[in-house]
Write an enzyme that holds these catalytic residues in place. Sequence first.
Site, PDB file in Angstrom:
ATOM      1  N   ASP A 101       0.925  -1.183  -0.077  1.00  0.00           N
ATOM      2  CA  ASP A 101       0.021   0.109  -0.054  1.00  0.00           C
ATOM      3  C   ASP A 101       0.813   1.282  -0.021  1.00  0.00           C
ATOM      4  O   ASP A 101       1.916   1.026   0.647  1.00  0.00           O
ATOM      5  CB  ASP A 101      -0.986  -0.003   1.156  1.00  0.00           C
ATOM      6  CG  ASP A 101      -2.097   1.172   1.158  1.00  0.00           C
ATOM      7  OD1 ASP A 101      -2.274   1.586   0.015  1.00  0.00           O
ATOM      8  OD2 ASP A 101      -2.854   1.226   2.392  1.00  0.00           O
ATOM      9  N   GLY A 102       0.331   2.163  -0.587  1.00  0.00           N
ATOM     10  CA  GLY A 102       1.047   3.720  -0.550  1.00  0.00           C
ATOM     11  C   GLY A 102       1.637   4.102  -1.721  1.00  0.00           C
ATOM     12  O   GLY A 102       2.423   5.095  -1.877  1.00  0.00           O
ATOM     13  N   ASN A 103       1.490   3.334  -2.922  1.00  0.00           N
ATOM     14  CA  ASN A 103       1.991   3.875  -4.303  1.00  0.00           C
ATOM     15  C   ASN A 103       1.483   5.220  -4.662  1.00  0.00           C
ATOM     16  O   ASN A 103       2.310   5.931  -5.099  1.00  0.00           O
ATOM     17  CB  ASN A 103       1.638   2.790  -5.519  1.00  0.00           C
ATOM     18  CG  ASN A 103       2.327   1.516  -4.947  1.00  0.00           C
ATOM     19  OD1 ASN A 103       2.924   1.132  -4.426  1.00  0.00           O
ATOM     20  ND2 ASN A 103       1.794   0.493  -5.944  1.00  0.00           N
TER      21      ASN A 103
ATOM     22  N   ARG B  55      -0.173   9.144 -10.315  1.00  0.00           N
ATOM     23  CA  ARG B  55      -0.105   7.748  -9.573  1.00  0.00           C
ATOM     24  C   ARG B  55       0.590   6.513 -10.303  1.00  0.00           C
ATOM     25  O   ARG B  55       1.068   5.848  -9.641  1.00  0.00           O
ATOM     26  CB  ARG B  55      -1.657   7.334  -9.396  1.00  0.00           C
ATOM     27  CG  ARG B  55      -2.570   8.294  -8.536  1.00  0.00           C
ATOM     28  CD  ARG B  55      -3.825   8.216  -8.396  1.00  0.00           C
ATOM     29  NE  ARG B  55      -4.117   6.895  -7.701  1.00  0.00           N
ATOM     30  CZ  ARG B  55      -3.954   6.379  -6.396  1.00  0.00           C
ATOM     31  NH1 ARG B  55      -3.857   7.386  -5.490  1.00  0.00           N
ATOM     32  NH2 ARG B  55      -4.016   5.221  -5.872  1.00  0.00           N
TER      33      ARG B  55
ATOM     34  N   HIS C  76       2.988   3.240  -8.736  1.00  0.00           N
ATOM     35  CA  HIS C  76       2.806   1.814  -9.149  1.00  0.00           C
ATOM     36  C   HIS C  76       4.033   1.454  -9.884  1.00  0.00           C
ATOM     37  O   HIS C  76       4.522   0.228  -9.597  1.00  0.00           O
ATOM     38  CB  HIS C  76       1.773   1.512 -10.089  1.00  0.00           C
ATOM     39  CG  HIS C  76       0.458   2.045  -9.427  1.00  0.00           C
ATOM     40  ND1 HIS C  76       0.130   1.714  -8.217  1.00  0.00           N
ATOM     41  CD2 HIS C  76      -0.612   2.717  -9.968  1.00  0.00           C
ATOM     42  CE1 HIS C  76      -1.111   2.240  -7.874  1.00  0.00           C
ATOM     43  NE2 HIS C  76      -1.678   2.915  -8.919  1.00  0.00           N
TER      44      HIS C  76
ATOM     45  N   SER D  36      -6.852  -5.808  -6.075  1.00  0.00           N
ATOM     46  CA  SER D  36      -8.180  -6.451  -5.267  1.00  0.00           C
ATOM     47  C   SER D  36      -9.183  -6.394  -6.249  1.00  0.00           C
ATOM     48  O   SER D  36      -9.283  -5.572  -7.216  1.00  0.00           O
ATOM     49  CB  SER D  36      -8.214  -5.702  -4.185  1.00  0.00           C
ATOM     50  OG  SER D  36      -8.880  -4.333  -4.458  1.00  0.00           O
TER      51      SER D  36
ATOM     52  N   LEU E  28      11.705 -20.601  -4.602  1.00  0.00           N
ATOM     53  CA  LEU E  28      10.528 -19.606  -3.935  1.00  0.00           C
ATOM     54  C   LEU E  28       9.414 -19.265  -4.845  1.00  0.00           C
ATOM     55  O   LEU E  28       9.263 -19.423  -6.077  1.00  0.00           O
ATOM     56  CB  LEU E  28      11.115 -18.036  -3.874  1.00  0.00           C
ATOM     57  CG  LEU E  28      10.235 -17.203  -3.623  1.00  0.00           C
ATOM     58  CD1 LEU E  28       9.716 -17.215  -2.112  1.00  0.00           C
ATOM     59  CD2 LEU E  28      10.647 -15.590  -3.983  1.00  0.00           C
TER      60      LEU E  28
ATOM     61  N   ARG F  45      -5.449  -2.227   8.198  1.00  0.00           N
ATOM     62  CA  ARG F  45      -6.583  -2.625   7.731  1.00  0.00           C
ATOM     63  C   ARG F  45      -6.216  -4.095   7.034  1.00  0.00           C
ATOM     64  O   ARG F  45      -5.080  -3.974   6.478  1.00  0.00           O
ATOM     65  CB  ARG F  45      -7.461  -1.988   6.928  1.00  0.00           C
ATOM     66  CG  ARG F  45      -8.350  -0.839   7.349  1.00  0.00           C
ATOM     67  CD  ARG F  45      -9.229  -0.293   6.252  1.00  0.00           C
ATOM     68  NE  ARG F  45      -8.335   0.384   5.136  1.00  0.00           N
ATOM     69  CZ  ARG F  45      -7.765   1.588   5.334  1.00  0.00           C
ATOM     70  NH1 ARG F  45      -8.000   2.340   6.384  1.00  0.00           N
ATOM     71  NH2 ARG F  45      -7.125   2.281   4.334  1.00  0.00           N
TER      72      ARG F  45
END
Length: 237
Positions: free
Chosen positions: A17-19, A30, A34, A62, A128, A191
């Site tokens: 979160d926070g891009n 924005r 990203h 999401s 991984l 959250r």
Amino acid sequence: MPEKSSHIPQHIAIIMDGNGRWARERGLPRREGHRAGAESVREAVETCKELGTKFLTLYAFSSENWSRPRAEVRALMSLLKDFLRRKTPEMHEQGVRLHAIGRLGDLPENCRAELTRSIEQTSSNTDLNLVLALSYGAREEIVDAARQLAREAVAGELDPESIDNAAFQQHLYTAGIPDPDLLIRTSGESRISNFLLWQISYAEIVITRKLWPDFKGVDLRQAAAEYARRHRRFGAI
Ligand code: FPP
């Protein structure tokens, strides 16, 4: 030498979160936030490999993100496609196996094709497992699992009385993937935002104020160290 011990989280899940705020602080659009966030993804993968973590799940898009402005959705899909195209050879070389969870049918065709290609190309890797949550919502995942179980019951293939935690888990998108040990959220928000609701039942949660594009390998190591300090009791004493 990579540090490997039982205190190393085997599965780390991250709400990146926070891009947007990172971009705003710099007077940038924005999508630049990203783009910078995609660099942090690369660094997180490298660090998990060094730590010996086996699963890294990233909340990349999401179910709710579809309601962002069309241009931003388009920029995110294009970034994902470019990331997969450019980074798959590198991931393959590093022994990274790619997985995706979510309602993947919602993704644009070209994105889905790139995703399928990357998943196939890396399918034999074992160092991984990188799990991208795309068009993902935990409630939707639980509804999809319930629907599938109901279908099997109606078809007479499943006795409703046999449905237990394990059976339910096997019908989630994450079937076969262990639950996260550590959940990290960046940008200071406390959250869960519809992420892995079933799977994080016992996860340790670390919230950091760092915005995702500023979240570097050292920050991930710090979160893993915080995890190692906590005494995990699974509800016992
Ligand atoms: C949240 O920041 C981040 C997202 C909705 C998308 C995450 C995507 C990336 C990190 C880049 C691409 C990913 C991959 C796997 C290549 P926000 O936009 O909600 O930030 P804000 O809360 O500051 O507005």
